[in-house]
Design a protein around this motif. Structure first.
Motif, PDB file in Angstrom:
ATOM      1  N   ILE A  51       0.850  -1.192   0.000  1.00 15.84           N
ATOM      2  CA  ILE A  51       0.000   0.000   0.000  1.00 15.84           C
ATOM      3  C   ILE A  51       0.885   1.242   0.000  1.00 15.84           C
ATOM      4  CG2 ILE A  51      -1.690   1.339   1.323  1.00 15.84           C
ATOM      5  CD1 ILE A  51      -2.817  -1.330   2.351  1.00 15.84           C
ATOM      6  N   ILE A  52       0.563   2.193  -0.875  1.00  9.74           N
ATOM      7  CA  ILE A  52       1.280   3.455  -0.954  1.00  9.74           C
ATOM      8  C   ILE A  52       0.379   4.516  -0.325  1.00  9.74           C
ATOM      9  CG2 ILE A  52       2.307   5.180  -2.490  1.00  9.74           C
ATOM     10  CD1 ILE A  52       2.610   2.779  -4.536  1.00  9.74           C
ATOM     11  N   GLY A  53       0.838   5.096   0.777  1.00 14.14           N
ATOM     12  CA  GLY A  53       0.021   6.032   1.522  1.00 14.14           C
ATOM     13  C   GLY A  53       0.620   7.423   1.580  1.00 14.14           C
ATOM     14  N   PHE A  54      -0.243   8.380   1.903  1.00 14.03           N
ATOM     15  CA  PHE A  54       0.136   9.794   1.960  1.00 14.03           C
ATOM     16  C   PHE A  54      -0.370  10.376   3.265  1.00 14.03           C
ATOM     17  CE2 PHE A  54      -0.039   8.316  -2.276  1.00 14.03           C
ATOM     18  CZ  PHE A  54       1.019   8.939  -2.921  1.00 14.03           C
ATOM     19  N   GLY A  55       0.557  10.951   4.050  1.00 11.54           N
ATOM     20  CA  GLY A  55       0.178  11.478   5.341  1.00 11.54           C
ATOM     21  C   GLY A  55      -0.216  10.344   6.277  1.00 11.54           C
ATOM     22  N   SER A  56      -0.606  10.705   7.483  1.00 11.59           N
ATOM     23  CA  SER A  56      -1.075   9.685   8.423  1.00 11.59           C
ATOM     24  C   SER A  56      -1.900  10.341   9.522  1.00 11.59           C
ATOM     25  CB  SER A  56       0.093   8.918   9.034  1.00 11.59           C
ATOM     26  OG  SER A  56       0.864   9.754   9.863  1.00 11.59           O
ATOM     27  N   TYR A  57      -2.641   9.517  10.201  1.00 11.73           N
ATOM     28  CA  TYR A  57      -3.406   9.964  11.359  1.00 11.73           C
ATOM     29  C   TYR A  57      -3.401   8.843  12.387  1.00 11.73           C
ATOM     30  CZ  TYR A  57      -7.301   7.119   9.586  1.00 11.73           C
ATOM     31  OH  TYR A  57      -8.078   6.081   9.149  1.00 11.73           O
ATOM     32  N   HIS A  58      -3.605   9.219  13.634  1.00 12.15           N
ATOM     33  CA  HIS A  58      -3.664   8.242  14.711  1.00 12.15           C
ATOM     34  C   HIS A  58      -5.116   8.118  15.149  1.00 12.15           C
ATOM     35  CE1 HIS A  58      -2.089   5.795  17.956  1.00 12.15           C
ATOM     36  NE2 HIS A  58      -3.003   6.373  18.740  1.00 12.15           N
ATOM     37  N   ALA A  62     -13.443   3.252  20.503  1.00 14.67           N
ATOM     38  CA  ALA A  62     -14.032   3.065  21.832  1.00 14.67           C
ATOM     39  C   ALA A  62     -13.616   1.724  22.429  1.00 14.67           C
ATOM     40  CB  ALA A  62     -15.555   3.155  21.750  1.00 14.67           C
ATOM     41  N   SER A  63     -13.344   0.733  21.575  1.00 18.22           N
ATOM     42  CA  SER A  63     -12.931  -0.589  22.038  1.00 18.22           C
ATOM     43  C   SER A  63     -11.537  -0.577  22.649  1.00 18.22           C
ATOM     44  CB  SER A  63     -12.938  -1.570  20.867  1.00 18.22           C
ATOM     45  OG  SER A  63     -11.928  -1.190  19.924  1.00 18.22           O
ATOM     46  N   GLY A  64     -10.807   0.537  22.417  1.00 20.38           N
ATOM     47  CA  GLY A  64      -9.431   0.607  22.900  1.00 20.38           C
ATOM     48  C   GLY A  64      -8.417   0.349  21.802  1.00 20.38           C
ATOM     49  N   HIS A  65      -8.872  -0.226  20.692  1.00 17.72           N
ATOM     50  CA  HIS A  65      -7.970  -0.476  19.563  1.00 17.72           C
ATOM     51  C   HIS A  65      -7.499   0.863  19.005  1.00 17.72           C
ATOM     52  CE1 HIS A  65      -6.276  -2.484  16.074  1.00 17.72           C
ATOM     53  NE2 HIS A  65      -6.840  -1.549  15.331  1.00 17.72           N
ATOM     54  N   GLU A  66      -6.208   0.967  18.756  1.00 19.86           N
ATOM     55  CA  GLU A  66      -5.686   2.198  18.177  1.00 19.86           C
ATOM     56  C   GLU A  66      -4.532   1.884  17.241  1.00 19.86           C
ATOM     57  OE1 GLU A  66      -3.404   4.903  20.835  1.00 19.86           O
ATOM     58  OE2 GLU A  66      -3.935   3.454  22.385  1.00 19.86           O
ATOM     59  N   GLY A  67      -4.207   2.858  16.413  1.00 20.78           N
ATOM     60  CA  GLY A  67      -3.114   2.678  15.478  1.00 20.78           C
ATOM     61  C   GLY A  67      -2.975   3.879  14.570  1.00 20.78           C
ATOM     62  N   ASP A  68      -2.149   3.712  13.568  1.00 15.64           N
ATOM     63  CA  ASP A  68      -1.910   4.761  12.591  1.00 15.64           C
ATOM     64  C   ASP A  68      -2.307   4.244  11.219  1.00 15.64           C
ATOM     65  OD1 ASP A  68      -0.591   6.773  14.300  1.00 15.64           O
ATOM     66  OD2 ASP A  68       0.891   5.188  14.573  1.00 15.64           O
ATOM     67  N   ALA A  69      -2.764   5.156  10.368  1.00 11.57           N
ATOM     68  CA  ALA A  69      -3.167   4.806   9.015  1.00 11.57           C
ATOM     69  C   ALA A  69      -2.898   6.001   8.104  1.00 11.57           C
ATOM     70  CB  ALA A  69      -4.652   4.438   8.975  1.00 11.57           C
TER      71      ALA A  69
END
Length: 140
Positions: A51-58, A62-69
């Motif tokens: 996957i070729i991505g541009f920028g990111s966000y965190h 509510a479940s507690g799951h988190e990450g960056d995309a």
């Protein structure tokens, strides 16, 4: 909590695209890199292996799951080019109705080639995705 498989890597975007067998997908991938880079102002980065991505966000659910995309991304897959963006429900159908030849899933839009779509609509979709995600998940 499970670790995200798709994270930003240091792999070469150019090397990845040059390895795409289909010449139309390869050429379209270079065009998408240029277009998405111009629209977002971010350099392309590899996310995971394909996957070729541009920028990111965190994000944090509510479940507690988190990450960056990535804010927007694409992947030149064998069956189709997958476009990843976040379109709010109030914009999604109106934009997709003008987009051109595509299929859509819950989170992806699939195209065969850029020639099948309206690039101006794609630019609008990219801008809205960045705007929406920055509102939902303000940059830190």
């Amino acid at each position: 909590m499970a670790k995200n498989k798709t994270t930003e890597t240091q792999s070469s975007v150019v090397d990845f695209i040059n390895a795409v067998e289909d010449s139309t997908k390869r050429n379209d991938s270079f065009e998408l890199v240029e277009l998405m880079q111009q629209q977002t102002g971010f350099e392309p980065k590899m996310w995971g292996t394909s996957i070729i991505g541009f920028g990111s966000y965190h994000y944090k659910y509510a479940s507690g799951h988190e990450g960056d995309a990535p804010l927007v991304a694409f992947s030149p897959r064998k069956a189709a080019i997958s476009l990843y963006s976040y379109l709010a429900p109030e914009h999604r159908e109106a934009l997709l109705s003008k987009f051109g030849k595509h299929k859509s899933g819950k989170g992806c839009i699939y195209i065969q080639k850029i020639a099948d779509i309206d690039v101006e609509v794609l630019k609008k979709m990219i801008a809205l995705s960045v705007e929406n995600l920055n509102k939902l998940y303000p940059p830190q």
